[in-house]
Write a protein that holds these residues in place. Structure first.
Motif, PDB file in Angstrom:
ATOM      1  N   HIS A 146      70.306  14.283   2.599  1.00 46.51           N
ATOM      2  CA  HIS A 146      70.087  13.149   3.515  1.00 46.51           C
ATOM      3  C   HIS A 146      68.928  13.425   4.464  1.00 46.51           C
ATOM      4  O   HIS A 146      68.135  12.540   4.770  1.00 46.51           O
ATOM      5  CB  HIS A 146      71.366  12.872   4.302  1.00 46.51           C
ATOM      6  CG  HIS A 146      71.735  13.960   5.272  1.00 46.51           C
ATOM      7  ND1 HIS A 146      72.350  15.135   4.887  1.00 46.51           N
ATOM      8  CD2 HIS A 146      71.549  14.054   6.626  1.00 46.51           C
ATOM      9  CE1 HIS A 146      72.541  15.902   5.946  1.00 46.51           C
ATOM     10  NE2 HIS A 146      72.068  15.274   7.012  1.00 46.51           N
ATOM     11  N   LEU A 147      68.793  14.679   4.912  1.00 45.61           N
ATOM     12  CA  LEU A 147      67.686  15.020   5.802  1.00 45.61           C
ATOM     13  C   LEU A 147      66.358  14.968   5.052  1.00 45.61           C
ATOM     14  O   LEU A 147      65.339  14.527   5.618  1.00 45.61           O
ATOM     15  CB  LEU A 147      67.910  16.412   6.387  1.00 45.61           C
ATOM     16  CG  LEU A 147      66.832  16.918   7.357  1.00 45.61           C
ATOM     17  CD1 LEU A 147      66.720  15.996   8.564  1.00 45.61           C
ATOM     18  CD2 LEU A 147      67.138  18.354   7.801  1.00 45.61           C
TER      19      LEU A 147
ATOM     20  N   GLN B 148      65.302  11.318   4.915  1.00 39.79           N
ATOM     21  CA  GLN B 148      64.853  10.826   6.224  1.00 39.79           C
ATOM     22  C   GLN B 148      63.463  11.344   6.566  1.00 39.79           C
ATOM     23  O   GLN B 148      62.610  10.592   7.067  1.00 39.79           O
ATOM     24  CB  GLN B 148      65.861  11.248   7.301  1.00 39.79           C
ATOM     25  CG  GLN B 148      67.209  10.546   7.210  1.00 39.79           C
ATOM     26  CD  GLN B 148      68.176  11.037   8.278  1.00 39.79           C
ATOM     27  OE1 GLN B 148      67.846  11.892   9.102  1.00 39.79           O
ATOM     28  NE2 GLN B 148      69.387  10.499   8.251  1.00 39.79           N
TER      29      GLN B 148
ATOM     30  N   GLU C 164      60.737   9.557   4.573  1.00 41.96           N
ATOM     31  CA  GLU C 164      60.462   8.221   5.102  1.00 41.96           C
ATOM     32  C   GLU C 164      59.639   8.293   6.387  1.00 41.96           C
ATOM     33  O   GLU C 164      58.701   7.512   6.584  1.00 41.96           O
ATOM     34  CB  GLU C 164      61.771   7.489   5.350  1.00 41.96           C
ATOM     35  CG  GLU C 164      62.553   7.172   4.079  1.00 41.96           C
ATOM     36  CD  GLU C 164      63.890   6.540   4.377  1.00 41.96           C
ATOM     37  OE1 GLU C 164      64.223   6.407   5.582  1.00 41.96           O
ATOM     38  OE2 GLU C 164      64.623   6.184   3.425  1.00 41.96           O
ATOM     39  N   CYS C 165      59.980   9.227   7.269  1.00 44.70           N
ATOM     40  CA  CYS C 165      59.232   9.375   8.520  1.00 44.70           C
ATOM     41  C   CYS C 165      57.800   9.853   8.260  1.00 44.70           C
ATOM     42  O   CYS C 165      56.857   9.423   8.940  1.00 44.70           O
ATOM     43  CB  CYS C 165      59.939  10.357   9.452  1.00 44.70           C
ATOM     44  SG  CYS C 165      61.544   9.783  10.072  1.00 44.70           S
TER      45      CYS C 165
ATOM     46  N   GLY D 155      60.321  10.433  14.994  1.00 39.34           N
ATOM     47  CA  GLY D 155      61.469  10.233  14.113  1.00 39.34           C
ATOM     48  C   GLY D 155      61.821  11.493  13.340  1.00 39.34           C
ATOM     49  O   GLY D 155      62.998  11.787  13.111  1.00 39.34           O
TER      50      GLY D 155
ATOM     51  N   ALA E  16      65.369  13.348  13.601  1.00 39.82           N
ATOM     52  CA  ALA E  16      66.189  13.579  12.413  1.00 39.82           C
ATOM     53  C   ALA E  16      66.586  15.046  12.284  1.00 39.82           C
ATOM     54  O   ALA E  16      67.679  15.362  11.796  1.00 39.82           O
ATOM     55  CB  ALA E  16      65.440  13.128  11.163  1.00 39.82           C
TER      56      ALA E  16
END
Length: 246
Positions: free
Chosen positions: A77-78, A81, A84-85, A93, A97
């Motif tokens: 999940h990290l 994220q 995407e950032c 972001g 995160a």
């Protein structure tokens, strides 16, 4: 009389075949009555030391099972994220995160977000060094398993040699009048330490190489993820904005 013998011969053959499995079952029952705990304790101090070494190896194996997981290196999940950032060049972001996450990837993400002003080559070198240190630190924690795998057979061999010396001393004292069962018991006591050492060493060595390979694979995956996080906004060919290209 000959006819009677010919009639009885098949019955005798069947009885012989039925008697053989029965004898095999009796032998297997005799073997199955071995008290392995008592046999291990016959090894004396060497067996006790081997059991302690095996317990230490088990503790480190459990610790490696808990630590060497994807969640502690590169959580899925990290990773999503941060990708995407990075595509949005959202450095705040990325820091948010990574906050509260103790994985290696979070350290890499924080490093990239906090050092975005430095050149790409230096940033890539620093990130690779960060990953290399984390991987090396985890590899060092694998060495106790290798130590257990190395000394266990040696301790077992030492116990075997001590047992064989004792058995030959008994033969020297008893001479030709000695009981063979006493000698067999001494030899069995000598060999049990070697078996115990191998039982401890084989899984310890397999565990060491398993965790070593797993950590190396995590390190390679971290390097690839770091490149994907940095490439959208730090490569020279991608650093120009659409306005500057026009």
């Amino acid at each position: 009389m000959k006819r009677l013998s010919l009639i009885l011969l098949p019955f005798l053959f069947v009885q012989i075949l039925m008697a053989q499995p029965a004898s095999i079952e009796l032998e297997s029952d005799a073997v199955g009555t071995i008290d392995w705990v008592a046999e291990v304790l016959k090894g004396g101090a060497t067996s006790i030391v081997l059991l302690l070494v095996g317990f230490v190896g088990l503790v480190f194996f459990i610790e490696r099972m808990i630590v060497v997981r994807r969640a502690n290196f590169i959580p899925k999940h990290l990773e999503l994220q941060l990708r995407e950032c990075a595509e949005r060049s959202d450095f705040d972001g990325m820091s948010a995160a990574c906050k509260g996450n103790m994985s290696v990837l979070s350290s890499v993400g924080n490093y990239i977000a906090s050092h975005k002003h430095i050149p790409f080559e230096i940033l890539a070198l620093g990130g690779s060094d960060l990953i290399s240190r984390a991987v090396s630190r985890q590899q060092l924690r694998n060495y106790p398993l290798a130590v257990v795998a190395t000394i266990s057979p040696l301790l077992g061999l030492l116990g075997t040699i001590i047992g064989m010396i004792e058995s030959f001393q008994k033969v020297a004292l008893m001479g030709d009048t000695g009981d063979a069962s006493v000698l067999a018991d001494s030899i069995g006591k000598a060999l049990i330490t070697t078996a115990l050492g191998l039982i401890i060493a084989i899984p310890s060595l397999a565990s060491y190489h398993f965790f070593k390979s797993k950590i190396n694979s995590f390190g390679i995956r971290l390097e690839e993820t770091m490149d994907s996080l940095m490439s959208p906004w730090l490569h020279a060919e991608d650093a120009q904005t659409p306005e500057s290209k026009e």
